[in-house]
Scaffold this motif. Structure first.
Motif, PDB file in Angstrom:
ATOM      1  N   ILE A   1     -60.194 -32.362 -32.296  1.00 15.01           N
ATOM      2  CA  ILE A   1     -59.864 -33.415 -33.166  1.00 15.01           C
ATOM      3  C   ILE A   1     -58.476 -33.250 -33.718  1.00 15.01           C
ATOM      4  O   ILE A   1     -57.638 -34.112 -33.870  1.00 15.01           O
ATOM      5  N   HIS A   2     -58.342 -32.104 -34.417  1.00 13.58           N
ATOM      6  CA  HIS A   2     -56.833 -31.843 -35.198  1.00 13.58           C
ATOM      7  C   HIS A   2     -55.851 -32.037 -34.167  1.00 13.58           C
ATOM      8  O   HIS A   2     -54.896 -32.752 -34.767  1.00 13.58           O
ATOM      9  N   GLN A   3     -55.882 -31.385 -33.058  1.00 11.38           N
ATOM     10  CA  GLN A   3     -54.704 -31.330 -32.195  1.00 11.38           C
ATOM     11  C   GLN A   3     -54.665 -32.695 -31.501  1.00 11.38           C
ATOM     12  O   GLN A   3     -53.611 -33.367 -31.560  1.00 11.38           O
ATOM     13  N   CYS A   4     -55.699 -33.700 -31.509  1.00 14.18           N
ATOM     14  CA  CYS A   4     -55.585 -34.989 -31.128  1.00 14.18           C
ATOM     15  C   CYS A   4     -54.962 -35.988 -32.319  1.00 14.18           C
ATOM     16  O   CYS A   4     -54.140 -36.860 -31.828  1.00 14.18           O
ATOM     17  N   LYS A   5     -55.269 -35.504 -33.433  1.00 14.01           N
ATOM     18  CA  LYS A   5     -54.711 -36.336 -34.703  1.00 14.01           C
ATOM     19  C   LYS A   5     -53.014 -36.118 -34.577  1.00 14.01           C
ATOM     20  O   LYS A   5     -52.424 -37.058 -34.632  1.00 14.01           O
ATOM     21  N   ILE A   6     -52.559 -34.970 -34.041  1.00 17.19           N
ATOM     22  CA  ILE A   6     -51.043 -34.556 -33.932  1.00 17.19           C
ATOM     23  C   ILE A   6     -50.415 -35.452 -32.809  1.00 17.19           C
ATOM     24  O   ILE A   6     -49.589 -35.930 -33.074  1.00 17.19           O
ATOM     25  N   HIS A   7     -51.270 -35.312 -31.655  1.00 17.33           N
ATOM     26  CA  HIS A   7     -50.524 -35.784 -30.379  1.00 17.33           C
ATOM     27  C   HIS A   7     -51.006 -37.156 -29.950  1.00 17.33           C
ATOM     28  O   HIS A   7     -50.349 -37.602 -28.951  1.00 17.33           O
ATOM     29  N   ILE A   8     -52.184 -37.572 -30.171  1.00 20.36           N
ATOM     30  CA  ILE A   8     -52.700 -39.114 -29.835  1.00 20.36           C
ATOM     31  C   ILE A   8     -52.465 -39.867 -31.063  1.00 20.36           C
ATOM     32  O   ILE A   8     -53.669 -40.112 -31.707  1.00 20.36           O
ATOM     33  N   PRO A   9     -51.497 -40.584 -31.211  1.00 19.65           N
ATOM     34  CA  PRO A   9     -51.356 -41.120 -32.608  1.00 19.65           C
ATOM     35  C   PRO A   9     -52.128 -42.244 -32.897  1.00 19.65           C
ATOM     36  O   PRO A   9     -52.588 -43.022 -33.775  1.00 19.65           O
ATOM     37  N   PHE A  10     -52.702 -43.113 -31.615  1.00 20.52           N
ATOM     38  CA  PHE A  10     -53.396 -44.280 -31.878  1.00 20.52           C
ATOM     39  C   PHE A  10     -54.349 -44.037 -30.760  1.00 20.52           C
ATOM     40  O   PHE A  10     -55.185 -43.494 -30.554  1.00 20.52           O
ATOM     41  N   ILE A  11     -54.686 -45.344 -30.153  1.00 24.58           N
ATOM     42  CA  ILE A  11     -56.103 -45.355 -29.171  1.00 24.58           C
ATOM     43  C   ILE A  11     -55.524 -44.629 -28.098  1.00 24.58           C
ATOM     44  O   ILE A  11     -54.555 -44.703 -27.483  1.00 24.58           O
ATOM     45  N   GLY A  12     -56.425 -43.824 -27.763  1.00 21.17           N
ATOM     46  CA  GLY A  12     -56.396 -43.143 -26.532  1.00 21.17           C
ATOM     47  C   GLY A  12     -57.415 -42.674 -25.349  1.00 21.17           C
ATOM     48  O   GLY A  12     -58.698 -42.711 -26.183  1.00 21.17           O
ATOM     49  N   HIS A  13     -57.265 -42.882 -24.445  1.00 19.64           N
ATOM     50  CA  HIS A  13     -58.640 -42.575 -23.466  1.00 19.64           C
ATOM     51  C   HIS A  13     -58.796 -41.284 -23.115  1.00 19.64           C
ATOM     52  O   HIS A  13     -57.922 -40.564 -22.860  1.00 19.64           O
ATOM     53  N   MET A  14     -60.045 -40.720 -22.936  1.00 18.83           N
ATOM     54  CA  MET A  14     -60.391 -39.473 -22.677  1.00 18.83           C
ATOM     55  C   MET A  14     -60.772 -39.148 -21.261  1.00 18.83           C
ATOM     56  O   MET A  14     -61.504 -40.322 -20.918  1.00 18.83           O
ATOM     57  N   ILE A  15     -60.498 -37.990 -20.803  1.00 21.12           N
ATOM     58  CA  ILE A  15     -60.693 -37.860 -19.216  1.00 21.12           C
ATOM     59  C   ILE A  15     -61.709 -36.654 -19.277  1.00 21.12           C
ATOM     60  O   ILE A  15     -61.521 -35.744 -20.060  1.00 21.12           O
ATOM     61  N   ASN A  16     -62.944 -36.942 -18.432  1.00 22.06           N
ATOM     62  CA  ASN A  16     -63.694 -35.875 -18.278  1.00 22.06           C
ATOM     63  C   ASN A  16     -63.951 -35.611 -16.767  1.00 22.06           C
ATOM     64  O   ASN A  16     -63.831 -36.293 -16.161  1.00 22.06           O
ATOM     65  N   VAL A  17     -63.893 -34.328 -16.393  1.00 21.51           N
ATOM     66  CA  VAL A  17     -63.988 -33.755 -15.066  1.00 21.51           C
ATOM     67  C   VAL A  17     -65.087 -32.734 -14.792  1.00 21.51           C
ATOM     68  O   VAL A  17     -65.172 -32.093 -15.798  1.00 21.51           O
ATOM     69  N   ILE A  18     -65.871 -33.031 -13.823  1.00 23.27           N
ATOM     70  CA  ILE A  18     -67.155 -31.876 -13.704  1.00 23.27           C
ATOM     71  C   ILE A  18     -66.482 -30.348 -13.356  1.00 23.27           C
ATOM     72  O   ILE A  18     -65.929 -30.523 -12.325  1.00 23.27           O
ATOM     73  N   GLY A  19     -66.814 -29.396 -14.260  1.00 21.48           N
ATOM     74  CA  GLY A  19     -66.315 -28.221 -13.743  1.00 21.48           C
ATOM     75  C   GLY A  19     -65.251 -27.969 -14.658  1.00 21.48           C
ATOM     76  O   GLY A  19     -64.737 -28.592 -15.409  1.00 21.48           O
ATOM     77  N   ASP A  20     -65.124 -26.536 -14.616  1.00 17.85           N
ATOM     78  CA  ASP A  20     -64.074 -25.726 -15.611  1.00 17.85           C
ATOM     79  C   ASP A  20     -62.432 -25.891 -14.804  1.00 17.85           C
ATOM     80  O   ASP A  20     -62.473 -25.035 -13.879  1.00 17.85           O
ATOM     81  N   TYR A  21     -61.667 -26.823 -15.130  1.00 17.47           N
ATOM     82  CA  TYR A  21     -60.437 -26.948 -14.545  1.00 17.47           C
ATOM     83  C   TYR A  21     -59.510 -26.686 -15.636  1.00 17.47           C
ATOM     84  O   TYR A  21     -58.332 -27.158 -15.371  1.00 17.47           O
TER      85      TYR A  21
END
Length: 469
Positions: free
Chosen positions: A431-451
């Protein structure tokens, strides 16, 4: 999207020494190889190992070349030919010490993977340089030109996944239907969105064609509810785990028709990715259905497609999908600092989240939540599955990456239909890193598996700073 990845393999070999060097006459060099015949034997051994990787990638990756070089002049003599070829990367096996001419490989103008053998026999002379080459380039912010691998063919495969994703990006053409999302980067009046387009064009080389919503409506109007459309609708409804009471047959049929119309536009424009301005426009009321079903279906067919004409989210989708070689999920994240759990929610999701050739996930046939219209795919993800989580900054300067475990799905909160809850080890830092780099509305991406490592590597090469939490 399938693409044949070509990787040029090169090996350094010892060169007979004459005269004096460093005050003495050399009789040996670092590395086991003292003759070119020994390098030829190593090439045959490496071919067998790389053959296994080719099979792992279903022969989509081809290793070729097998050049032997002994000095700077021999590298430079091949430079122009490799620069102007259609290969995607150079894979170097530094059998012998190459400090005096290592930087000459940079003239090839292809991403360079250096594979050292330290504990994996035989011992390479290139170990003398090892990571120092990467550190040297890092001083001038050029380390993205090179990837270093030591001993691990698994690590090499991950690097190749990243390079394959970049190769696919270079071959991607996006069809954007309608005006762009108005709030990307916290900037109203569409300014932020169009800056994201320019960033994607300059940094990633993406081609983007725009079509109006009026053209989209005309295409839908020209599309008849054919027997094929009726059959696709019937199959989808019959295979659903449940049909929500909000679904109306006419609107659901129209939603399937939207898929056929949209796909025609994608094919006509020779595009292989798309997004649509669906949420912030009047299109849902005007066509009396939604594109939610179409988005799910197109992604399952390998056409990476995003919602809301959000270009940086589409770039995030493309990177994650191309790395993982499977459809991925885009949603609206819900963060809480009280626990390590997060929720990602949207009104559409692919069904083939485990792979294009895998079985569909179970799903509920439902409607778009806010409008109550159309046909939406409420995918139910498997609890306990590992996922990779990414959020990309609007200016494409940084991507925040973490891993999680799905703890709940199908919660049916009063929010967008597809809902997945997952736990991450260090959500507060994410969340801290998102506060720094995602300044407003941002969509999140999820992918099944560790990539996480492959996505981070692809972004590093693309000059997008990977922040792995």
């Amino acid at each position: 999207m399938k693409s044949n990845l070509k990787i040029r393999c090169m090996f350094t070999a010892p060169e007979p020494q004459t005269g004096m060097a460093q005050g003495f006459t050399p009789v040996a060099d670092w590395g086991w190889a003292s003759t070119e015949d020994e390098v030829h034997e190593e090439i045959e051994s490496v071919k067998k190992d790389l053959g296994k990787i080719e099979k792992q990638f279903n022969n989509e990756v081809k290793f070729e070349g097998w050049d032997i070089v002994r000095n700077e002049d021999e590298i430079l003599s091949k430079s122009f030919e490799i620069q102007t070829s259609d290969i995607d990367a150079v894979l170097l096996f530094p059998c012998t010490t190459n400090i005096s001419y290592m930087h000459a490989f940079l003239t090839l103008n292809k991403h360079l993977i250096v594979f050292n053998k330290e504990y994996l026999k035989p011992f390479y002379g290139g170990n003398l340089l090892g990571l120092h080459f990467d550190w040297d380039l890092n001083q001038s912010n050029r380390s993205r030109w090179v990837s270093i691998v030591t001993d691990s063919y698994d690590s090499l495969s991950r690097k190749i996944r990243a390079i394959r994703a970049i190769s696919r990006l270079k071959r991607t053409k996006i069809l954007c239907i309608g005006p762009l999302h108005q709030h990307i980067g916290g900037k109203t009046l569409r300014r932020g969105s169009y800056e994201a387009v320019r960033n994607a064009q300059e940094k990633l080389g993406l081609a983007i064609e725009f079509a109006s919503l009026e053209e989209f409506k005309r295409e839908i109007g020209k599309t008849e509810v054919s027997d094929e459309i009726k059959q696709v609708h019937k199959d989808f409804m019959e295979k659903a785990k449940e049909i929500d009471s909000s679904v109306k047959e006419k609107e659901a049929l129209e939603a399937v028709k939207v898929y056929f119309a949209w796909k025609k536009m994608i094919e006509r424009t020779n595009s292989n990715a798309s997004t649509i301005s669906c949420y912030q426009t009047k299109i849902i009321d005007e066509i009396d259905t939604t594109p939610c079903y179409a988005l799910s279906k197109l992604n399952d067919e390998g056409i990476v497609t995003g919602c809301e004409a959000d270009i940086d989210a589409l770039v995030n989708l493309l990177i994650a999908s191309y790395v993982a070689d499977k459809p991925v999920y885009m949603g609206d994240p819900i963060f809480t600092e009280a626990s390590n759990k997060m929720i990602n929610a949207h009104c559409t999701c692919p069904l083939k989240l485990k792979g294009y050739n895998k079985e569909n996930e179970p799903y509920v046939a439902t409607t778009h939540y806010e409008s109550g219209k159309g046909l939406a795919v409420q995918t139910i993800m498997e609890v306990g599955s590992e996922i990779t989580v990414t959020m990309l900054s609007p200016d494409l300067s940084a991507i925040v990456i973490t891993k999680g475990i799905i703890t709940k799905s199908d919660m049916r909160y009063p929010a967008c239909r597809v809902q997945v809850e997952f736990e991450v080890k260090n959500s507060s830092e994410f969340i801290h890193q998102c506060k720094i780099h995602i300044p407003f509305i941002g969509h999140m991406i999820n992918v099944i598996g560790d990539y996480s490592r492959e996505i981070a590597e692809a972004c590093r090469i693309l000059n997008i700073e990977p922040i792995v939490v």
